[in-house]
Scaffold this motif. Structure first.
Motif, PDB file in Angstrom:
ATOM      1  N   LEU A 138       6.929   4.091  -6.837  1.00 14.88           N
ATOM      2  CA  LEU A 138       5.581   4.630  -6.646  1.00 14.88           C
ATOM      3  C   LEU A 138       5.624   5.837  -5.708  1.00 14.88           C
ATOM      4  CD1 LEU A 138       2.541   3.957  -7.360  1.00 14.88           C
ATOM      5  CD2 LEU A 138       2.414   3.016  -5.052  1.00 14.88           C
ATOM      6  N   ARG A 153      -1.477   3.669  -1.229  1.00 20.78           N
ATOM      7  CA  ARG A 153      -0.972   3.237  -2.536  1.00 20.78           C
ATOM      8  C   ARG A 153      -2.033   3.351  -3.617  1.00 20.78           C
ATOM      9  NH1 ARG A 153       1.876  -2.427  -0.531  1.00 20.78           N
ATOM     10  NH2 ARG A 153       3.397  -1.464   0.876  1.00 20.78           N
ATOM     11  N   VAL A 157      -1.955   5.185  -7.294  1.00 20.41           N
ATOM     12  CA  VAL A 157      -2.231   4.468  -8.539  1.00 20.41           C
ATOM     13  C   VAL A 157      -3.366   5.147  -9.298  1.00 20.41           C
ATOM     14  CG1 VAL A 157      -3.122   2.318  -9.506  1.00 20.41           C
ATOM     15  CG2 VAL A 157      -1.338   2.246  -7.758  1.00 20.41           C
ATOM     16  N   LEU A 170       1.690  -2.726 -10.004  1.00 25.19           N
ATOM     17  CA  LEU A 170       2.455  -2.340  -8.825  1.00 25.19           C
ATOM     18  C   LEU A 170       3.198  -3.556  -8.305  1.00 25.19           C
ATOM     19  CD1 LEU A 170       3.280  -0.305  -6.708  1.00 25.19           C
ATOM     20  CD2 LEU A 170       1.144  -0.802  -5.475  1.00 25.19           C
ATOM     21  N   ASP A 183       2.402  -8.898  -6.886  1.00 27.75           N
ATOM     22  CA  ASP A 183       2.243  -7.777  -7.798  1.00 27.75           C
ATOM     23  C   ASP A 183       0.750  -7.602  -8.050  1.00 27.75           C
ATOM     24  OD1 ASP A 183       5.007  -7.871  -7.922  1.00 27.75           O
ATOM     25  OD2 ASP A 183       5.040  -8.926  -9.849  1.00 27.75           O
TER      26      ASP A 183
END
Length: 243
Positions: A138, A153, A157, A170, A183
């Motif tokens: 990522l 994050r 995304v 993720l 996850d």
């Protein structure tokens, strides 16, 4: 009878990851597979000794041969360079696509150059049903998008979703320290969904390959994303318990 999963990725001579692990995962799900090799590697569990990408024309021929029999889903792993990515993008059938963005090996060897990362974002994300990055991947994708290293994050995304992929899983296996492996599934217009399991005190190579390939097999069987993710994670957890 379901159609095969097309597995596109590299051959790991150690058998721990890549197409060797992909094939085992699909077969464990009770499905069949077709293979398209992007590169041959010489590696151990600790280091990569050599990588030799195939010619784009050879990759195209492998994919065309697989498509003749009909394909139910595609799982994409290591792609190595932009010319191979362009071949894959040009030949992808209209089926669910699981893209596991393999940017480097577990030992740290780069498996996709900067031009390839840009091609992946531009050509493959719009065709992707679900993208399955771990946390280092990522961060690498964020860098390819020109985002600052400290960005959240969720912002990364959302940037990936805005590039056309329908969902992002993720993977939190690198999120230490924690006693739980989490996850998180992100889909445009839906709240995030977390999947949790106990974290094991050791690492195994090829778990990302296994998860993505089993996920593709689940989609072939008609499972929705959460159902396919749960089944794939159970397979990975069982492998840890038996290791």
């Amino acid at each position: 009878m379901t159609q095969p999963v097309l597995l596109i990725g590299g051959m790991d001579s150690s058998g721990g990851a890549g197409l060797a692990r992909d094939l085992l995962a699909v077969q464990a799900s009770g499905q069949t597979a077709r293979l398209a090799v992007t590169a041959v590697t010489a590696q151990t569990d600790r280091r990569v000794l050599a990588v030799e990408p195939v010619a784009p024309s050879l990759l195209a021929a492998q994919i065309e041969a697989a498509l003749e029999a009909g394909i139910g889903a595609v799982k994409i792993g290591a792609l190595f360079n932009a010319p191979l990515i362009r071949v894959v993008a040009a030949l992808l059938p209209d089926v669910p696509v699981v893209l596991d963005p393999v940017l480097c090996s577990s030992s740290g060897h780069a498996l996709l150059d900067p031009e390839g990362a840009q091609a992946l974002i531009a050509l493959l994300l719009p065709r992707t049903t679900i993208l399955t990055p771990n946390l280092p991947e990522l961060a690498a994708l964020a860098a390819a998008l020109g985002m600052a290293p400290a960005v959240e994050r969720e912002e990364i995304v959302n940037a990936l979703l805005s590039r056309g992929c329908r969902s992002v899983l993720l993977k939190g296996g690198h999120d230490l320290p924690s006693s739980v492996s989490e996850d998180v599934l992100y889909e445009t217009g839906s709240p995030p969904v977390a999947f949790r399991s106990p974290r094991f005190a050791f690492e195994l190579r090829g778990t990302g390959c296994q998860l993505a390939s089993a996920l593709a097999a689940g989609l072939v069987m008609g499972q929705d994303l959460p159902e396919a993710i749960r089944a794939a994670r159970c397979g990975v957890e069982e492998r840890f318990r038996n290791a």
